[in-house]
Design a protein around this motif. Sequence first.
Motif, PDB file in Angstrom:
ATOM      1  N   SER A  11       0.832  -1.199   0.000  1.00  0.00           N
ATOM      2  CA  SER A  11       0.000   0.000   0.000  1.00  0.00           C
ATOM      3  C   SER A  11       0.863   1.244   0.000  1.00  0.00           C
ATOM      4  O   SER A  11       1.921   1.289   0.648  1.00  0.00           O
ATOM      5  N   ASP A  12       0.401   2.283  -0.704  1.00  0.00           N
ATOM      6  CA  ASP A  12       1.021   3.597  -0.557  1.00  0.00           C
ATOM      7  C   ASP A  12       0.882   4.038   0.890  1.00  0.00           C
ATOM      8  O   ASP A  12      -0.031   3.613   1.594  1.00  0.00           O
ATOM      9  N   GLY A  13       1.788   4.937   1.323  1.00  0.00           N
ATOM     10  CA  GLY A  13       1.672   5.274   2.721  1.00  0.00           C
ATOM     11  C   GLY A  13       2.601   6.280   3.353  1.00  0.00           C
ATOM     12  O   GLY A  13       2.766   6.239   4.556  1.00  0.00           O
ATOM     13  N   PRO A  14       3.275   7.197   2.650  1.00  0.00           N
ATOM     14  CA  PRO A  14       4.136   8.128   3.387  1.00  0.00           C
ATOM     15  C   PRO A  14       3.408   8.962   4.445  1.00  0.00           C
ATOM     16  O   PRO A  14       3.989   9.316   5.457  1.00  0.00           O
ATOM     17  N   ALA A  15       2.132   9.287   4.231  1.00  0.00           N
ATOM     18  CA  ALA A  15       1.402  10.122   5.191  1.00  0.00           C
ATOM     19  C   ALA A  15       0.082   9.483   5.609  1.00  0.00           C
ATOM     20  O   ALA A  15      -0.843  10.170   6.025  1.00  0.00           O
ATOM     21  N   GLY A  16      -0.007   8.180   5.502  1.00  0.00           N
ATOM     22  CA  GLY A  16      -1.223   7.445   5.834  1.00  0.00           C
ATOM     23  C   GLY A  16      -1.293   6.214   4.954  1.00  0.00           C
ATOM     24  O   GLY A  16      -0.694   6.181   3.882  1.00  0.00           O
ATOM     25  N   VAL A  17      -1.987   5.196   5.410  1.00  0.00           N
ATOM     26  CA  VAL A  17      -2.052   3.940   4.670  1.00  0.00           C
ATOM     27  C   VAL A  17      -3.406   3.836   3.974  1.00  0.00           C
ATOM     28  O   VAL A  17      -4.445   3.783   4.627  1.00  0.00           O
ATOM     29  N   ARG A  18      -3.356   3.796   2.649  1.00  0.00           N
ATOM     30  CA  ARG A  18      -4.604   3.785   1.885  1.00  0.00           C
ATOM     31  C   ARG A  18      -5.194   2.386   1.794  1.00  0.00           C
ATOM     32  O   ARG A  18      -6.408   2.217   1.736  1.00  0.00           O
ATOM     33  N   GLY A  19      -4.364   1.363   1.747  1.00  0.00           N
ATOM     34  CA  GLY A  19      -4.877   0.028   1.496  1.00  0.00           C
ATOM     35  C   GLY A  19      -5.167  -0.154   0.016  1.00  0.00           C
ATOM     36  O   GLY A  19      -4.618   0.547  -0.835  1.00  0.00           O
ATOM     37  N   GLU A  20      -6.022  -1.088  -0.308  1.00  0.00           N
ATOM     38  CA  GLU A  20      -6.303  -1.387  -1.715  1.00  0.00           C
ATOM     39  C   GLU A  20      -7.372  -0.490  -2.305  1.00  0.00           C
ATOM     40  O   GLU A  20      -7.568  -0.477  -3.527  1.00  0.00           O
ATOM     41  N   ASN A  21      -8.097   0.238  -1.476  1.00  0.00           N
ATOM     42  CA  ASN A  21      -9.124   1.153  -1.972  1.00  0.00           C
ATOM     43  C   ASN A  21      -8.651   2.585  -1.808  1.00  0.00           C
ATOM     44  O   ASN A  21      -7.952   2.925  -0.848  1.00  0.00           O
ATOM     45  N   TRP A  22      -9.042   3.437  -2.733  1.00  0.00           N
ATOM     46  CA  TRP A  22      -8.647   4.851  -2.680  1.00  0.00           C
ATOM     47  C   TRP A  22      -9.893   5.693  -2.893  1.00  0.00           C
ATOM     48  O   TRP A  22     -10.177   6.158  -3.983  1.00  0.00           O
ATOM     49  N   SER A  23     -10.661   5.862  -1.842  1.00  0.00           N
ATOM     50  CA  SER A  23     -11.885   6.635  -1.956  1.00  0.00           C
ATOM     51  C   SER A  23     -12.296   7.121  -0.575  1.00  0.00           C
ATOM     52  O   SER A  23     -11.908   6.529   0.443  1.00  0.00           O
ATOM     53  N   PRO A  24     -13.084   8.210  -0.507  1.00  0.00           N
ATOM     54  CA  PRO A  24     -13.542   8.707   0.793  1.00  0.00           C
ATOM     55  C   PRO A  24     -14.385   7.693   1.551  1.00  0.00           C
ATOM     56  O   PRO A  24     -14.536   7.801   2.773  1.00  0.00           O
TER      57      PRO A  24
ATOM     58  N   PRO B  97      -8.548  23.691   4.911  1.00  0.00           N
ATOM     59  CA  PRO B  97      -7.095  23.512   4.970  1.00  0.00           C
ATOM     60  C   PRO B  97      -6.626  22.368   4.089  1.00  0.00           C
ATOM     61  O   PRO B  97      -7.374  21.440   3.789  1.00  0.00           O
ATOM     62  N   ARG B  98      -5.381  22.440   3.688  1.00  0.00           N
ATOM     63  CA  ARG B  98      -4.744  21.305   3.018  1.00  0.00           C
ATOM     64  C   ARG B  98      -4.092  20.453   4.098  1.00  0.00           C
ATOM     65  O   ARG B  98      -3.130  20.863   4.738  1.00  0.00           O
ATOM     66  N   PHE B  99      -4.622  19.265   4.304  1.00  0.00           N
ATOM     67  CA  PHE B  99      -4.070  18.400   5.344  1.00  0.00           C
ATOM     68  C   PHE B  99      -2.951  17.527   4.794  1.00  0.00           C
ATOM     69  O   PHE B  99      -2.161  16.971   5.558  1.00  0.00           O
ATOM     70  N   GLY B 100      -2.869  17.370   3.464  1.00  0.00           N
ATOM     71  CA  GLY B 100      -1.833  16.554   2.854  1.00  0.00           C
ATOM     72  C   GLY B 100      -1.595  16.986   1.425  1.00  0.00           C
ATOM     73  O   GLY B 100      -2.380  17.734   0.838  1.00  0.00           O
ATOM     74  N   GLY B 101      -0.488  16.513   0.855  1.00  0.00           N
ATOM     75  CA  GLY B 101      -0.155  16.852  -0.519  1.00  0.00           C
ATOM     76  C   GLY B 101      -0.848  15.943  -1.510  1.00  0.00           C
ATOM     77  O   GLY B 101      -1.434  14.911  -1.152  1.00  0.00           O
ATOM     78  N   GLY B 102      -0.782  16.309  -2.780  1.00  0.00           N
ATOM     79  CA  GLY B 102      -1.443  15.538  -3.821  1.00  0.00           C
ATOM     80  C   GLY B 102      -0.581  14.401  -4.339  1.00  0.00           C
ATOM     81  O   GLY B 102       0.644  14.442  -4.294  1.00  0.00           O
ATOM     82  N   GLY B 103      -1.250  13.368  -4.831  1.00  0.00           N
ATOM     83  CA  GLY B 103      -0.526  12.248  -5.429  1.00  0.00           C
ATOM     84  C   GLY B 103      -0.708  10.971  -4.659  1.00  0.00           C
ATOM     85  O   GLY B 103      -1.680  10.796  -3.918  1.00  0.00           O
ATOM     86  N   SER B 104       0.251  10.070  -4.798  1.00  0.00           N
ATOM     87  CA  SER B 104       0.113   8.742  -4.216  1.00  0.00           C
ATOM     88  C   SER B 104       0.148   8.759  -2.698  1.00  0.00           C
ATOM     89  O   SER B 104      -0.219   7.778  -2.060  1.00  0.00           O
ATOM     90  N   SER B 105       0.623   9.852  -2.086  1.00  0.00           N
ATOM     91  CA  SER B 105       0.627   9.928  -0.626  1.00  0.00           C
ATOM     92  C   SER B 105      -0.731  10.350  -0.069  1.00  0.00           C
ATOM     93  O   SER B 105      -0.941  10.304   1.148  1.00  0.00           O
ATOM     94  N   GLN B 106      -1.650  10.762  -0.916  1.00  0.00           N
ATOM     95  CA  GLN B 106      -2.934  11.287  -0.453  1.00  0.00           C
ATOM     96  C   GLN B 106      -3.826  10.176   0.083  1.00  0.00           C
ATOM     97  O   GLN B 106      -3.935   9.102  -0.498  1.00  0.00           O
ATOM     98  N   VAL B 107      -4.457  10.437   1.218  1.00  0.00           N
ATOM     99  CA  VAL B 107      -5.463   9.538   1.762  1.00  0.00           C
ATOM    100  C   VAL B 107      -6.722  10.340   2.057  1.00  0.00           C
ATOM    101  O   VAL B 107      -6.720  11.568   2.021  1.00  0.00           O
ATOM    102  N   PHE B 108      -7.797   9.623   2.361  1.00  0.00           N
ATOM    103  CA  PHE B 108      -9.061  10.256   2.696  1.00  0.00           C
ATOM    104  C   PHE B 108      -9.372   9.997   4.167  1.00  0.00           C
ATOM    105  O   PHE B 108      -9.733   8.881   4.536  1.00  0.00           O
ATOM    106  N   PRO B 109      -9.212  10.988   5.034  1.00  0.00           N
ATOM    107  CA  PRO B 109      -9.507  10.783   6.450  1.00  0.00           C
ATOM    108  C   PRO B 109     -11.006  10.786   6.725  1.00  0.00           C
ATOM    109  O   PRO B 109     -11.803  11.260   5.918  1.00  0.00           O
TER     110      PRO B 109
END
Length: 840
Positions: free
Chosen positions: A51-64, A364-376
């Motif tokens: 899983s991508d994950g520098p600023a959070g772990v997305r897992g296999e799904n990438w959606s809110p 606010p921007r809580f994180g940057g764009g791209g593969s590091s992005q997650v949905f809290p």
Amino acid sequence: MDRSSQEAAVEAALAELDLPAKAALLGGTDMWSVGPEDARSAAGFGRLVLSDGPAGVRGENWSPEDPSLALPSPTAIGATWDTAAARTAGLLLAQEARRKGAHAVLAPTVNLHRTPYSGRHFEAYSEDPQLTGVLGAALVAALQQGGVAATPKHYVANDAETDRYTVDVRVDGRTLRELYLEPFERIVRTARPWLLMAAYNSVNGVTMSEHDVLNNGVLRGEWGFDGALVSDWTGARSTLGCVRGGLDLAMPGPDTVYGEHLVAAVREGRVAAETVDVQARRVLLLAARVGVLDGAPPAVPATALPAPLDGAAAVRDLATRSFVLLRNEYAGSPVLPLDVGGGAEPSGDAVRRIAVSGLHACAPRFGGGGSSQVFPERVGTPLDALREALPPGIEVSYEPGPDPRSRLAPATEAAGFRLTAVLHGLDDVELARAEQRDGSVRWMGTLPGGVSFADLGRVELVGEFTPRESGTHRLAVRGVGHFRLEAGDRVLYDAELQADSDDPAAAFLNPPQRTFLLDAEADKPLPVRLLHSVPAHGVGGLFGLVSFELGHGAPAVSEQELTERAVRAAAEADCAVVFVGTTDESESEGVDRESLALPGRQDELVARVARVNPRTVVVVNAGAPVLMPWHQEVAAVLLCWFPGEAGGEALADVLLGAAEPGGRLPTTWPSAEDDLPVRQVVPDGDGRLPYVEGPYIGYRAWRRAAGPEPAYWFGHGLGYTRWEYESLNITALDGADGDDPYGPVAQVTVRVRNSGPRAGREVVQLYLGPEGADCRLAAFAVVRAAAGDLAEARLEVPLRAVQTWDDTHLVWRRCPGPHRFAVGRSAADIRLTAELPLWG
């Protein structure tokens, strides 16, 4: 860890696999996994999920709809200068990975801040290899303590985004060794990662997924890396090249350069069967370590996993420790923390009315764009948190000011939208439905309802829009491919949107947008429908993903009027707090920055507010350096980076004094773009990007340059107290000249006193070397003390800090002494110095 039992299980599994099965292990099964789709293979190999994950772990799904804990950005972790903070981040990532069913997290990013023009700057720690390596090693160790594989990336010299798939970085040996390889070497030697990612780019003519010298010679031969080497996604281009270059795992699958291609190469005699065994053995060892290989005890048994952390509390604490107070002076005294009194008889300086302005206060921007992005699950806004934290009787006004975004944000329920995503097959039959939290559709690797990408023909966003106000609204389509947008009885768009870049990830992460006007009445529902025909090839076909957005903007007010409203409110308040920052268009994976200026008219907003209210505090919400032409005209500047999901609450804590801003700059910030010593991110006409500056980046480059000084130096940061540096003691260690480059050659003790009015935190920084550009960070430590108390910082100088790379003989050599030790609060604020020869 029972290594012998793991090795026995690996050999047993390897013996059960024939050549096609071994080759299959070396390529992804799908977007995120390796191994059989069913529970276990015949050899006992289970499904291994990355899983991508520098600023959070997305897992296999990438959606809110599948939220993740959002940590502060890596630049924020870098700003803590604190290995304990990095360990906390690693433990949080491991905890999230286990919750999400992931066995490996693609983190940390340990590339360097060569220049702030890099669009992915926010995803790396620092401009300094020492700070980067120490923090990266702490995070890797903690992540793997949680039973999850860390994946340091992107190995190596992936320090910009322009033409990242094809760029050839040209760099001399000394620069490569002392700067760009250094964080990876420290992490490999001291934290022993189980996985490591090869970068897209080439280094000196060879792409990193095929780089025999750096992968087999340096990484494995010199440093002793015993883990698996994985490609960046689609970064493996040649079967023979990747085999010879030591690449073990090609992602994503199922179509990779390995599999049937590798089987054919072995059978034709172009690749030795024993080579495939070596690669398969590494992947099996990874599976054993994370617990998905039968008969192999995992590296961390369930009974030894760390105690669970309170994620919300931990990310809030990390954010406060990362905030950097750059300036804090009003009429000769600090303006922060804000004096909001508490009683009926406030002091003359107490703040009773606060004027807040700037879009980032409520969005606010809580994180940057791209593969590091997650949905809290939720993001705390600074405005709400400040209002909640203030005592009764304090008035807070809010004006958004001019919108700095050039693209519309996704349509939301708060704006009046209720949306559902409907998936249709190739024959137009409905396959599945998914309720939407907003107008953003983003699926990677898997689709709702278990729908196969091969069966997907089109996706519709359908629902109602009930405007909150009458007027001319703006609707937008953002994505790549064919779209049809309908609102009410009107067709607003029916055409193809083309990608702005050949980079498929950029097309996915930063697609183009088209905007349309819609007159609508408040509280009168309108049906809306956005249809997207999924291409058989292109973005969706290549990656197995769908990504598009329905955007919305409320009826517009002129930027001039929005600015005037904010200025009027500030003029009537005791204190003004202006929030500024970057947008997702200027800091994101896939594209480098064209300018360091704040987007839109934010500089004008700050300057005008400061003219009418001398007690103006500016909060900068950015992951990388921005220009602040007004920074000496305002009372305080507080940098909050991309602070994660609890950034709002953390900011309220710091602004009101419940917590101290504990951060120090991990990167030097310029006053003007023309002052930057390193600027080039665009390759030349031959696709080459020469690192002509050599080892002089960051503060070392600024020291070397003859031009103006930066706005704020590397290591700078103020707190809410004062520190006096009292003494420096150095002890050279006898016999400390072994082969371990990170073994200590000297111990340094620095005594500091908190001479201010409250408890505080200090980052003691040790620089080593001659005065000027070649003096570099050697060690650092965090200390804490109550008001008036003394604290001792104990630092160890590693052998590597007194070595330089000899490019002629290809060896590390000791720097000649005597060695100058300089201790201080930043690279430019040195408080104590001493000289000592470390060898006779």
